[in-house]
Enzyme design. Structure first.
Site, PDB file in Angstrom:
ATOM      1  N   ASP A  26      50.836  29.430  59.423  1.00 21.71           N
ATOM      2  CA  ASP A  26      51.785  30.372  60.019  1.00 21.71           C
ATOM      3  C   ASP A  26      51.444  31.814  59.671  1.00 21.71           C
ATOM      4  OD1 ASP A  26      52.508  29.692  57.309  1.00 21.71           O
ATOM      5  OD2 ASP A  26      54.397  30.733  57.594  1.00 21.71           O
ATOM      6  N   GLU A  35      54.522  28.805  55.257  1.00 19.13           N
ATOM      7  CA  GLU A  35      54.362  29.442  53.951  1.00 19.13           C
ATOM      8  C   GLU A  35      55.179  30.715  53.855  1.00 19.13           C
ATOM      9  OE1 GLU A  35      52.341  32.210  51.019  1.00 19.13           O
ATOM     10  OE2 GLU A  35      52.737  32.443  53.153  1.00 19.13           O
TER      11      GLU A  35
END
Length: 487
Positions: free
Chosen positions: A79, A146
């Protein structure tokens, strides 16, 4: 996307980064990049699978002659932070990142670049695809979410990974080798309030704070950068104290892990104070801009007349809100007593929303010491509860305790000095790396973090150094050739 990105050296790295950046991948919306990565692994004929939380794992056997080396985990997160300039038209859910070259830097047009952690992911992809790079057996671990909760790392079960050494490729200064990091916790304060009819004879104003640098709420928290929510609160506090100003709406900041760059507020004052209010606000604006002239030269604060809102906040709740935000700590709370120049504990007042009878204040508190993290979190909770908020703690994750006797650390320090003629900085960082979390289910794994130089992460000023990426790639390939043998 400019073809010039794909022509940069090393081409194998930048082409994989360009491929990745063509796939929308904001945090918590990683469905397309998960499928992209699974298709990538499958197309190579490698063992590829998802775990229960949707992390992607791709396994590649050792190259000939490297079978006796320890299995390694190459790890990065899929991400990216989705931040854009206020005047940039961009949809992170449907568009790929528009990149360009600016001297030694690769940048994006008005948005975050995604080099955090896209360059690390791209490096792993290039190694998985390679046919001529020597390496031991690899578990490639691509975690999800994350940036907004470490969800992938927190939910990775023990026993999934086979590696003994983990190389996390998510550090943002190429002369640093990270052996520790901060943990974090989300602190969210909410409450409702009564709205009142706007008094007759009032005048409406829109106040805007913009042009701040923003940045990573961990790595940049010590720099003295402006926080748009704190600056806005100073203006609103003064307007209320001196002129009885009332708030209709506030919208400041965006993501917890980004220092807020912008804030907007809609307010009213009694018509009799109209000119005096503007004059007083301009004096405060001048003072604030003078304070930040060195660190925030592009800071802009505008106050202009606007349509009169139909309703405003109850004055009693408004006073509590402004005083609580003044009291709530923002920035560095404590420096480490054990490592020079390391921020131990900090808070970012990331998002302030006041609208339609509801208040929400979102914070991200970080610390490398668990007790200090909770001390600051409780301090924030106290400030918010004193004016009637409900406060929730969520998303807590541990820090990563440094291991100065790490075998892989010795390897990296020796190789770095041999390649560059100087010693690297062995550090712990104030960002939230996934190593500490992964270590809870893999306590015996030897972990290290390094990466290319990336500046301005989590902001539209994010940029990746081309020369540093070349240095990083050369370093990574040398590390792979020097992984210790199995015991």
């Amino acid at each position: 996307m400019s073809q010039e990105i794909r022509n940069l050296e090393p081409k194998v790295l930048w082409n994989k980064f360009a491929d990745l950046n063509a796939v929308p991948r904001p945090s918590k919306k990683e469905e397309r990049v998960i499928e992209f990565m699974k298709n990538f692994g499958t197309s190579l004929g490698l063992e590829t699978f998802e775990d229960e939380i949707r992390n992607v794992i791709i396994r590649k056997p050792a190259t000939p002659g490297m079978e006796n080396r320890k299995t390694i985990v190459l790890q990065g997160h899929l991400d990216m932070v989705h931040q854009k300039n206020n005047d940039t038209q961009f949809d992170f859910l449907t568009q790929g990142i528009d990149m360009y070259v600016d001297g030694d830097w690769v940048r994006a047009k008005g948005t975050t670049l995604g080099a955090d952690n896209g360059l690390g992911v791209a490096a792993i992809m290039a190694i998985l695809e390679s046919k001529d790079i020597p390496h031991p057996a690899i578990d490639a671990l691509f975690t999800i979410d994350e940036e907004t909760g470490m969800t992938g790392a927190l939910n990775l079960k023990g026993g999934v990974l086979q590696g003994e050494i983990l190389l996390n490729l998510d550090t943002e200064e190429d002369d640093e080798i990270d052996i520790g990091c901060a943990g974090g916790i989300d602190v969210t304060a909410t409450r409702t309030y009564a709205e009142e009819e706007t008094p007759e004879g009032s005048v409406g104003y829109a106040i805007t704070v913009k042009g701040l640098n923003g940045g990573h709420s961990g790595m940049d928290i010590h720099k003295g950068l402006g926080n748009a929510n704190k600056i806005m609160n100073r203006l609103l506090f003064d307007g209320f104290e001196n002129f009885g100003m009332q708030i209709a709406e506030i919208s400041g900041g965006s993501l917890r892990n980004a220092i807020p760059r912008e804030s907007q507020a809609k307010v009213i004052v009694a018509g009799m104070y109209d000119e005096a209010f503007v004059f007083d606000m301009q004096e405060i604006i001048n003072d604030i801009k003078a304070e930040f002239k060195t660190m925030e030269p592009n800071l802009t604060i505008d106050i202009v007349k606007s349509d009169l809102p139909s309703k405003v906040m109850d004055l009693g709740v408004q006073e509590g809100l402004l005083r609580a935000l003044y009291a709530a700590h923002n920035g560095v709370y404590r420096m480490s007593a054990d490592m020079a120049d390391l921020v131990e504990t900090s808070n970012n007042i990331a998002r302030v929303i006041v609208k339609d009878g509801t208040i929400s204040i979102q914070n991200l508190t970080r610390s490398s010491v668990e007790s200090s993290k909770m001390d600051l979190a409780n301090s924030l909770r106290s400030a918010y509860e004193l004016f009637g908020c409900e406060v929730e703690f969520a998303g807590s994750y541990p820090g990563w305790t440094p291991n100065v006797k790490s075998e892989i650390l010795d390897v990296l320090v020796s190789l770095y000095e041999k390649q560059n003629g100087t010693k690297p900085s062995v550090v712990a960082c104030h960002a939230g790396l996934e190593c500490g979390i992964l270590g809870t289910n893999y306590p015996g794994m030897d972990m290290i973090s390094f990466g290319p130089t990336i500046h301005g992460a989590h902001s539209p000023d994010e940029r990746a150094s081309i020369s540093s990426s070349q240095k990083f790639w050369k370093f990574l390939l040398e590390i792979l050739k020097n992984i210790p043998v199995k015991q």
